[in-house]
Scaffold this motif. Structure first.
Motif, PDB file in Angstrom:
ATOM      1  N   HIS A   1       4.971 -29.670 -37.551  1.00  0.00           N
ATOM      2  CA  HIS A   1       4.024 -28.871 -37.365  1.00  0.00           C
ATOM      3  C   HIS A   1       3.903 -28.254 -36.343  1.00  0.00           C
ATOM      4  CE1 HIS A   1       2.432 -29.971 -41.174  1.00  0.00           C
ATOM      5  NE2 HIS A   1       2.470 -30.990 -41.346  1.00  0.00           N
TER       6      HIS A   1
ATOM      7  N   VAL B   1      -1.648 -24.003 -43.914  1.00  0.00           N
ATOM      8  CA  VAL B   1      -2.791 -23.792 -44.390  1.00  0.00           C
ATOM      9  C   VAL B   1      -3.445 -25.203 -44.761  1.00  0.00           C
ATOM     10  CG1 VAL B   1      -4.973 -22.439 -44.157  1.00  0.00           C
ATOM     11  CG2 VAL B   1      -2.539 -21.914 -44.271  1.00  0.00           C
TER      12      VAL B   1
ATOM     13  N   SER C   1      -2.091 -29.819 -39.302  1.00  0.00           N
ATOM     14  CA  SER C   1      -1.370 -28.215 -38.231  1.00  0.00           C
ATOM     15  C   SER C   1      -2.204 -28.044 -37.137  1.00  0.00           C
ATOM     16  CB  SER C   1      -1.311 -27.135 -39.732  1.00  0.00           C
ATOM     17  OG  SER C   1      -0.713 -27.615 -40.398  1.00  0.00           O
TER      18      SER C   1
ATOM     19  N   ARG D   1      -2.493 -22.731 -38.506  1.00  0.00           N
ATOM     20  CA  ARG D   1      -3.321 -22.465 -39.473  1.00  0.00           C
ATOM     21  C   ARG D   1      -3.777 -20.801 -39.520  1.00  0.00           C
ATOM     22  NH1 ARG D   1      -7.416 -27.140 -39.566  1.00  0.00           N
ATOM     23  NH2 ARG D   1      -8.140 -26.687 -42.574  1.00  0.00           N
TER      24      ARG D   1
END
Lengths: 873, 148
Positions: free
Chosen positions: A468, A521, A526, A531
């Motif tokens: 991420h 998302v 994340s 996102r």
């Protein structure tokens, strides 16, 4: 009861636990304190000796300080001895107690016993304060001239301390130094040379000139050392007094730096040292090392330099790690001076990268950074990537940063560039500097041939990546932007297969892609910027994928309408609303125009401070469709349809689209992220001039908007996407919520006053360009120019475009022209607004280099011309 | 604050268990930090094997070390110093200790800490080398230590 030091040590060693040791020490400290209070003179020195031991173990011993002083003033030699030792160890120069010592120091400096004088000098040299130094300076000076070499050498080093504390006394000491060099005693020579080294560091002319005159004597001394036979007292493994040799070499280095006359005098002796010294033992190598450093610093003959680098090369092949370390270290210092010579040893250096010894690896790494150039970039980067895989955490941030810089500077092809940065991101994404994802995105978007390749690679990487980090960011952006290429049929020949690179061809269904992005998302790990990117990506995919998926995406986006995070909520609400305007949605979400990468100086960490300048040959293709740009944006903002070329007059706000105005006004409103430029200019204008503002906001075709600072790009949620708003495609820059760059304008736009300062800037082949300039009141460095193009030929010109480049002291913004077609025979004209800001108004005039393109009767025509604005503008 | 041009910044003798047997700092370091600092450095030295080079970098200092029997002789210098020469100096110090103690070992240094300090102070002052000719040092020392 006072025990002997020996017994104390035995007790401490006998303690099994730390607590027991502490108990022993405390008991002893209490005993010592009692003994001090009782003024037990006989045992005082023993007690202080014990205190030294206790201090070394790390326990506080402040109560002993006064006792040291008492010992120092005692007449007995043993007492003084331990007193001074205690003084040096238990105190440091910050203690005020030291002032009390000054008087006894002075007395001891005049003592007949040389050892006591020595003690005093040593103490002064080690912990003398400024006050003490000033008071005892006369004595030190006198002792420098003493006949006793034992005293002289100590006096020399004490002098260093004195002079450092009281630099004004420098002049007194300089004449004495010359006398030091005539001494035969090596100790005096050594300290004398050391003193000179210290003084040379002050590097004032008062010091350097007389010292430079001493170079011949230094050379002579060195020669004696090198050529003399066996001297038993100073011999170390066959070399005569290596310490003195090294010190003299160092002094020569400092004196010869920048001074060719002194360097000439040294050439011979340096060559002699380099050839005569045996390099089988560490001693010899130490001398050679110092000699090499000296050669590379002074103004040496080229032959000598080559010899030095060869010595270093020999060092590199030595089995002893110490020698190799030293060689790598020196090479990294000299590589700037003579890159070619060092390149020859590149393979050896790369091998050092794999050495088990971490110190050698680090040195080799530093050296490799300096060696990278276009020819060896591929090999070296491959080695560096391998190294990154196995390196310790302490190396990584620097390594990653350097890799990115080096890749951006010397990349042989864009594809390789993309690949390398991808690899770096997947290996060590956490350490990537912030500009790199932005640059990568800009790079990808500016190379259409790479779109398909990049998005496929990124997709593959994303499926395997769970960090991420920046990789997710870039991947998600690309997938959103080029999702259609990702799922397209790739059975045909894949483009971008150059130089034998393997081509990627993966088959991916739309559903999979949407799944992946949705996963990003939803993933709680994340970060919020990631996102945000993912939400926007999903939105873009609604136009690129089939409508069934659009529904699914719509549902997903709507789940974030009430998310706690404002950024996500805002996006969700706006995008959900966007679904209502079907006609506009496709155009809004289509391809973004090519992004301009931030300027190189930003990448290197220094803020650019100036907007990115594009020369006439900008990579951004010509804005042939700028009029529809204006139209579309007019639509978006509810300005009504604007079919005619002249935009500024067609601004009619419709009341029904007031909500649109507000909605998008919000978009352009002060963004949640700390963007320094306030886009309020966009929202609070009266409608009549709104269109003009927006046109200005969009900037000119070939020039991006002013980018106030790199940090803004980094802070914004979009991760620094500097929207170069030259419209390359017929579609607008998407109304991404946090595009504060759109709003970078601070100067208020006004049309130029008619009739002021009009002149013809270009007149060729029937095409005439007239510039009408006007200054803004109160801001003489800002000039607004209206350029008018007319065509005297018998045929009309189409696809007319003007690009302009300016020198560094100017900033330019060009509005889209009123049209692209110039009618024939001066029947009509095309106008374009140009805004110029002259940071050196008054001293430098305005100069433009124009690039004019159009299609005439005989095909496309392209021309360049320089325009000098009249002085006074 | 760092003083430019000092040759040695500190000189330590630490044994393999991390116990300091001799410590001399030529620039001020607060007492509280010292033991942790010394222990950390010794750990780094212990982590290295025989074949690796004798130089380390730690917290901005260049560290040069060599192991003699059970003691690590550790010298911290600034970056511009000639490492090989420092190694020679350490060896010279060891030889001097040997001459004064008859086959010196760790215990000798422990029980005669002041003598070890005197020897060091004859060779290094304020971070600079004063005297390296063993004969001169020994001469001075016999006189110094004998006078009662």
């Amino acid at each position: 009861m006072s025990i002997r030091l020996r017994d104390l040590i035995k007790n401490v060693r006998g303690s099994k636990t730390a607590a027991e040791e502490r108990a022993v020490i405390q008991k002893e400290c209490a005993a010592i304190r009692t003994s001090f209070k009782e003024e037990d003179a006989e045992n005082r020195h023993r007690n202080v000796a014990k205190l030294l031991y206790i201090h070394m173990l790390g326990y506080p011993t402040h109560f002993g300080q006064m006792e040291c002083l008492k010992l120092i003033v005692a007449p007995g030699y043993t007492d003084k001895r331990i007193g001074y030792l205690g003084l040096m160890l238990l105190l440091d120069e910050n203690q005020e107690v030291l002032m009390l010592v000054t008087n006894s120091l002075k007395n001891d400096l005049n003592h007949p016993n040389q050892f006591i004088v020595g003690l005093a000098l040593t103490a002064l040299g080690n912990i003398g304060t400024t006050g003490m130094a000033r008071d005892t300076a006369p004595e030190v000076e006198k002792l420098l001239a003493s006949t006793n070499p034992y005293i002289r050498k100590k006096a020399a080093l004490a002098a260093i301390r004195v002079l450092r504390k009281v630099p004004e006394l420098l002049d007194n000491f300089v004449p004495r130094i010359k006398a030091l060099l005539t001494e035969r005693n090596h100790g005096v020579l050594l300290t004398g040379v050391t003193l000179m080294v210290e003084l040379t560091q002050a590097a004032t002319d008062a010091v350097l000139d007389p010292f430079r005159k001493l170079v011949p004597s230094l050379v002579r001394i060195l020669k004696n050392l090198v050529l003399s036979g066996y001297a038993p007292e100073h011999d170390v493994s066959g070399v005569t007094d290596p310490f003195l040799q090294v010190k003299i070499l160092r002094l020569l280095r400092m004196l010869g730096k920048g001074d060719s006359e002194a360097s000439d005098q040294m050439n011979d002796i340096l060559a002699q040292v380099a050839t005569n010294t045996e390099s089988t033992k560490n001693v010899g190598n130490a001398i050679l090392y110092e000699a090499v450093q000296t050669i590379m610093t002074i103004e040496a003959e080229p032959g000598l330099r080559v010899m030095a680098i060869n010595i270093l090369g020999r060092f590199l092949l030595n089995r002893d790690n110490n020698i190799r370390y030293v060689a790598l270290n020196t090479l990294s210092k000299v590589v700037n001076a003579d890159v070619q010579a060092v390149q020859r040893h590149r393979n050896t250096i790369v091998d050092c990268l794999k050495d088990p010894d971490v110190s050698i690896r680090r040195r080799a790494l530093d050296l490799i950074y300096s060696l990278v150039n276009e020819s060896n970039i591929r090999i070296l980067v491959r080695e560096l990537l391998n190294f990154l895989l196995i390196s310790d955490v302490q190396f990584r941030p620097e390594l990653v940063a350097k890799l990115c810089i080096v890749t951006e500077k010397y990349a042989p092809s864009k594809r390789w560039h993309v690949d390398t940065i991808l690899r770096v991101m997947s290996i060590a994404g956490a350490f990537i500097p912030d500009e790199v994802p932005a640059n990568l995105v800009a790079l990808i978007s500016s190379s259409p041939e790479l779109h398909s390749y990049a998005v496929q690679k990124l997709y593959l990487a994303l499926t395997q990546d769970s960090s991420h980090g920046p990789l997710t960011q870039v991947a998600v952006w690309c997938i959103g932007e080029f999702g259609d290429l990702l799922v397209a049929d790739k059975t045909g020949a894949s483009e971008g297969a150059k130089e034998g690179d393997e081509s990627i061809s993966i088959t991916v269904s739309e559903g999979d892609v949407v799944d992946l992005v949705e996963q990003v998302v939803r993933d709680p790990l994340s970060t919020v910027p990631v996102r945000q990117y993912a939400l926007t990506s999903l939105m873009k995919l609604t136009t690129r994928f089939s409508p069934s998926l659009a529904q699914r995406i719509k549902a997903t986006i709507e789940t974030y309408r009430s998310n706690l995070n404002v950024e996500l909520q805002q996006r969700s609400v706006e995008y959900s609303n966007l679904f209502r305007w079907e006609a506009v949605r496709t155009q809004v979400l289509d391809r973004m125009p090519v992004l301009e990468p931030p300027s190189r100086s930003e990448v290197d960490g220094a803020p650019a401070g100036e907007p990115v300048r594009t020369p006439a040959a900008a990579p951004v293709p010509v804005h042939t469709q700028s009029a529809p740009v204006a139209d579309l944006l007019g639509d978006l903002l509810g300005m009504g349809p604007t079919p005619t070329p002249t935009v500024p007059t067609n601004v009619q706000p419709k009341s029904s689209s007031a909500t649109t105005l507000d909605l998008l006004g919000d978009l352009f409103g002060p963004s949640p992220t700390p963007a320094p430029a306030q886009p309020s200019a966009a929202t609070n204008r009266p409608p009549a001039s709104m269109g003009l503002d927006i046109m200005d906001l969009l900037g000119g075709p070939a020039v991006p908007t002013t980018i106030p600072s790199p940090s803004m790009g980094i802070n914004s949620g979009m991760g620094g996407m500097n929207l170069g708003l030259g419209a390359t495609s017929p579609h607008t820059a998407s109304p991404h919520a946090t595009s504060p760059q759109m709003s970078a304008q601070t100067s208020t736009p006004t049309s130029p006053q008619p009739g002021s300062n009009a002149f013809t800037g270009y007149n060729k082949q029937g095409v005439t360009i007239v510039f009408e300039a006007a200054k803004q009141p109160g801001a003489p460095q800002n000039t607004v120019v209206q350029a008018t193009y007319t065509n005297a030929n018998g045929f009309p010109l189409s696809n007319f475009s003007l690009q302009a480049a300016v020198p560094k002291h100017l900033k330019i913004q060009m509005a889209p022209p009123s049209g692209n077609a110039v009618p024939a025979s001066n029947a009509g004209k095309v106008t374009q607004l140009i805004r110029i800001q002259n940071s050196e108004h008054g001293s430098k005039p305005i100069i433009l280099r124009l690039k004019i393109d159009y299609v005439g009767q005989n095909g496309p025509v392209s021309d360049m011309a320089d325009v000098n604005f009249p002085a006074g503008l | 604050e760092r003083r430019a041009g000092i040759m040695l910044r500190f000189f330590l003798l630490v044994n393999k268990q991390g116990q300091t047997r001799l410590s001399q700092y030529y620039e001020h370091m607060p007492l509280a930090d010292r033991s942790a600092f010394e222990a950390q450095i010794v750990r780094k030295c212990l982590a290295r094997s025989e074949g690796q080079c004798s130089f380390l970098e730690y917290l901005g200092y260049k560290i040069i070390y060599r192991r003699y029997a059970s003691l690590f002789f550790i010298v911290g210098v600034d970056a511009s110093e000639n490492e090989l020469a420092i190694l020679e100096f350490v060896h010279a110090y060891v030889e001097t200790l040997d001459a004064n103690f008859e086959n010196v070992c760790e215990l000798d240094i422990m029980f005669n800490l002041d003598k070890a300090h005197f020897i060091l102070d004859e060779m290094v002052m304020n971070g600079h080398l004063v005297e390296t000719a063993k004969i001169n040092i020994n001469e001075a020392l016999t006189l110094l230590l004998a006078e009662k």
